[in-house]
Design an enzyme around this catalytic site. Structure first.
Site, PDB file in Angstrom:
ATOM      1  N   SER A   1      78.312  49.424  42.581  1.00  0.00           N
ATOM      2  CA  SER A   1      79.003  49.661  41.316  1.00  0.00           C
ATOM      3  C   SER A   1      78.229  48.984  40.199  1.00  0.00           C
ATOM      4  O   SER A   1      78.072  47.751  40.205  1.00  0.00           O
ATOM      5  CB  SER A   1      80.421  49.082  41.365  1.00  0.00           C
ATOM      6  OG  SER A   1      80.913  48.976  40.031  1.00  0.00           O
TER       7      SER A   1
ATOM      8  N   HIS B   1      77.766  54.138  42.036  1.00  0.00           N
ATOM      9  CA  HIS B   1      79.197  54.166  41.704  1.00  0.00           C
ATOM     10  C   HIS B   1      79.387  53.777  40.243  1.00  0.00           C
ATOM     11  O   HIS B   1      78.953  52.700  39.812  1.00  0.00           O
ATOM     12  CB  HIS B   1      79.936  53.199  42.633  1.00  0.00           C
ATOM     13  CG  HIS B   1      81.424  53.228  42.512  1.00  0.00           C
ATOM     14  ND1 HIS B   1      82.218  54.165  43.149  1.00  0.00           N
ATOM     15  CD2 HIS B   1      82.285  52.418  41.841  1.00  0.00           C
ATOM     16  CE1 HIS B   1      83.491  53.938  42.888  1.00  0.00           C
ATOM     17  NE2 HIS B   1      83.559  52.888  42.080  1.00  0.00           N
TER      18      HIS B   1
ATOM     19  N   ASP C   1      82.136  53.174  37.276  1.00  0.00           N
ATOM     20  CA  ASP C   1      83.548  52.886  37.020  1.00  0.00           C
ATOM     21  C   ASP C   1      83.886  53.187  35.568  1.00  0.00           C
ATOM     22  O   ASP C   1      83.488  52.447  34.665  1.00  0.00           O
ATOM     23  CB  ASP C   1      83.848  51.423  37.342  1.00  0.00           C
ATOM     24  CG  ASP C   1      83.844  51.159  38.828  1.00  0.00           C
ATOM     25  OD1 ASP C   1      84.620  51.818  39.548  1.00  0.00           O
ATOM     26  OD2 ASP C   1      83.060  50.302  39.289  1.00  0.00           O
TER      27      ASP C   1
ATOM     28  N   MET D   1      86.631  53.351  32.748  1.00  0.00           N
ATOM     29  CA  MET D   1      87.937  52.754  32.426  1.00  0.00           C
ATOM     30  C   MET D   1      88.271  53.010  30.965  1.00  0.00           C
ATOM     31  O   MET D   1      87.382  52.961  30.107  1.00  0.00           O
ATOM     32  CB  MET D   1      87.897  51.241  32.682  1.00  0.00           C
ATOM     33  CG  MET D   1      87.437  50.876  34.090  1.00  0.00           C
ATOM     34  SD  MET D   1      87.506  49.093  34.356  1.00  0.00           S
ATOM     35  CE  MET D   1      86.694  48.977  35.955  1.00  0.00           C
TER      36      MET D   1
ATOM     37  N   HIS E   1      84.100  57.122  39.401  1.00  0.00           N
ATOM     38  CA  HIS E   1      85.467  56.681  39.690  1.00  0.00           C
ATOM     39  C   HIS E   1      86.215  56.578  38.370  1.00  0.00           C
ATOM     40  O   HIS E   1      85.979  55.657  37.592  1.00  0.00           O
ATOM     41  CB  HIS E   1      85.383  55.331  40.419  1.00  0.00           C
ATOM     42  CG  HIS E   1      86.702  54.686  40.686  1.00  0.00           C
ATOM     43  ND1 HIS E   1      86.814  53.369  41.108  1.00  0.00           N
ATOM     44  CD2 HIS E   1      87.983  55.150  40.609  1.00  0.00           C
ATOM     45  CE1 HIS E   1      88.091  53.069  41.261  1.00  0.00           C
ATOM     46  NE2 HIS E   1      88.819  54.130  40.966  1.00  0.00           N
TER      47      HIS E   1
ATOM     48  N   MET F   1      89.196  55.739  36.073  1.00  0.00           N
ATOM     49  CA  MET F   1      90.431  54.965  35.913  1.00  0.00           C
ATOM     50  C   MET F   1      90.912  55.245  34.497  1.00  0.00           C
ATOM     51  O   MET F   1      90.901  54.373  33.618  1.00  0.00           O
ATOM     52  CB  MET F   1      90.144  53.466  36.164  1.00  0.00           C
ATOM     53  CG  MET F   1      89.904  53.166  37.636  1.00  0.00           C
ATOM     54  SD  MET F   1      88.959  51.651  37.928  1.00  0.00           S
ATOM     55  CE  MET F   1      87.302  52.313  37.818  1.00  0.00           C
TER      56      MET F   1
ATOM     57  N   MET G   1      91.440  51.456  47.244  1.00  0.00           N
ATOM     58  CA  MET G   1      91.185  50.265  46.424  1.00  0.00           C
ATOM     59  C   MET G   1      91.657  49.027  47.191  1.00  0.00           C
ATOM     60  O   MET G   1      92.818  48.952  47.603  1.00  0.00           O
ATOM     61  CB  MET G   1      91.954  50.342  45.103  1.00  0.00           C
ATOM     62  CG  MET G   1      91.494  51.399  44.117  1.00  0.00           C
ATOM     63  SD  MET G   1      89.791  51.250  43.553  1.00  0.00           S
ATOM     64  CE  MET G   1      89.750  49.588  42.883  1.00  0.00           C
TER      65      MET G   1
ATOM     66  N   ASP H   1      86.716  50.181  47.958  1.00  0.00           N
ATOM     67  CA  ASP H   1      86.224  49.661  46.679  1.00  0.00           C
ATOM     68  C   ASP H   1      87.006  48.411  46.290  1.00  0.00           C
ATOM     69  O   ASP H   1      88.223  48.479  46.097  1.00  0.00           O
ATOM     70  CB  ASP H   1      86.403  50.760  45.617  1.00  0.00           C
ATOM     71  CG  ASP H   1      85.847  50.402  44.251  1.00  0.00           C
ATOM     72  OD1 ASP H   1      85.267  49.318  44.092  1.00  0.00           O
ATOM     73  OD2 ASP H   1      86.007  51.240  43.339  1.00  0.00           O
TER      74      ASP H   1
HETATM   75  C1  DX5 Z   1      87.262  47.904  40.078  1.00  0.00           C
HETATM   76  C2  DX5 Z   1      86.145  48.858  40.344  1.00  0.00           C
HETATM   77  C3  DX5 Z   1      85.163  48.429  41.366  1.00  0.00           C
HETATM   78  C4  DX5 Z   1      84.467  47.133  41.053  1.00  0.00           C
HETATM   79  C5  DX5 Z   1      84.112  46.471  42.338  1.00  0.00           C
HETATM   80  O1  DX5 Z   1      88.218  48.537  39.283  1.00  0.00           O
HETATM   81  O2  DX5 Z   1      86.658  50.123  40.775  1.00  0.00           O
HETATM   82  O3  DX5 Z   1      84.224  49.451  41.636  1.00  0.00           O
HETATM   83  O4  DX5 Z   1      83.320  47.307  40.280  1.00  0.00           O
HETATM   84  O5  DX5 Z   1      83.592  45.218  42.058  1.00  0.00           O
HETATM   85  P1  DX5 Z   1      83.371  44.099  43.170  1.00  0.00           P
HETATM   86  O6  DX5 Z   1      82.513  44.696  44.248  1.00  0.00           O
HETATM   87  O7  DX5 Z   1      82.732  43.012  42.419  1.00  0.00           O
HETATM   88  O8  DX5 Z   1      84.744  43.755  43.712  1.00  0.00           O
HETATM   89 ZN    ZN Z   2      85.244  51.753  41.478  1.00  0.00          ZN
END
Ligand code: DX5
Ligand code: ZN
Length: 240
Positions: free
Chosen positions: A22, A47, A49, A51, A80, A82, A151, A189
């Site tokens: 990620s 990956h 993310d 948001m 991904h 969110m 998650m 994840d």
């Molecule tokens: C959280 C994300 C993850 C995050 C994981 O909302 O979806 O992908 O980046 O980070 P680590 O591996 O540091 O827990």
């Molecule tokens: Zn993620």
């Protein structure tokens, strides 16, 4: 010992374990170089993310950044979402070059429609389950998705602690996916490090997302960090 248990292939996982770093934990000022470095270091997917600041309490980036990174990427882009709502953004992420597009069922009232839209735009649809979201949320949609994302932290931030209670959910989903006979990826994840990676793989996961555990230590550490997540006991991982 039976012939079957003596066969080394009998215990082999159905699909190869894939590591999806990620970039949330990467250096945002050098994202193109970071993607080149994790590709060189043996990553399988990238990956991303996304948001929106209200579905989750953090704000990252959208289609323009995904599109810019597509130009630097030779690996699949695993996006991904969110965000809520999802449907008005599906076309933009397809145009940006997303290969997998995952979303959370809580993002809207019609997740099946969203899955149809993602597939119609040529992407692989994924459904992401928050720690508090039951397996039942994906059950009626399992035949329509290509990936289920479990998650193991609450979404929104990297660097959180793995939630042990999700292991049972992973194992149950492994059984449900195998029963379909379809090639559905089971992705995990959040809070993945060398120790938790081994536990989620044992429970049935076959795609591991990791931010902190991959990017800690800078580019010279990435290959060892990724190998460590694959269970290579000899790999050097940067200390957390
Ligand atoms: C959280 C994300 C993850 C995050 C994981 O909302 O979806 O992908 O980046 O980070 P680590 O591996 O540091 O827990
Ligand atoms: Zn993620």
């Amino acid at each position: 010992m039976s012939v079957l248990t003596a066969d080394p292939d009998a215990a082999a996982p159905a699909t190869r374990l894939r590591i999806a770093p990620s970039i949330l934990a990467a250096d945002f000022a050098r994202l193109g170089e970071e993607i080149a470095a994790i590709t060189q270091a043996g990553a399988d997917w990238i990956h991303l993310d996304v948001m929106d600041g209200h579905f989750v309490p953090n704000l990252t980036f959208g289609p323009p950044v995904v599109k810019a990174l597509k130009g630097h990427a030779t690996l699949p882009l695993d996006v991904h979402l969110m965000i809520a709502p999802v449907d008005p953004m599906v076309a933009a992420f397809a145009e940006a070059g997303a290969d997998v597009l995952s979303f959370h069922p809580e993002a809207g009232p019609h997740p099946h429609r969203t899955i149809q839209a993602i597939r119609a735009h040529g992407m692989r649809p994924g459904l992401a389950l928050n720690p508090g979201t039951p397996v039942a949320a994906v059950e009626p949609l399992l035949d329509d998705v290509d990936l289920v994302l479990v998650m193991t932290v609450n979404p929104g931030f990297g660097g959180q602690t793995f939630i042990d209670g999700q292991l049972d959910k992973i194992a149950r989903l492994r059984g449900m996916i195998d029963a379909t006979g379809r090639a559905i990826d089971l992705q995990v994840d959040g809070g993945i490090n060398r120790a938790t990676a081994a536990r989620v793989v044992e429970a049935g996961a076959d795609v591991l997302v990791a931010g902190t555990a991959v990017f800690t230590g800078g580019p010279t550490a990435y290959a060892g960090n990724i190998a460590g997540l694959r269970g290579d006991g000899a790999a050097q991982m940067a200390p957390p």
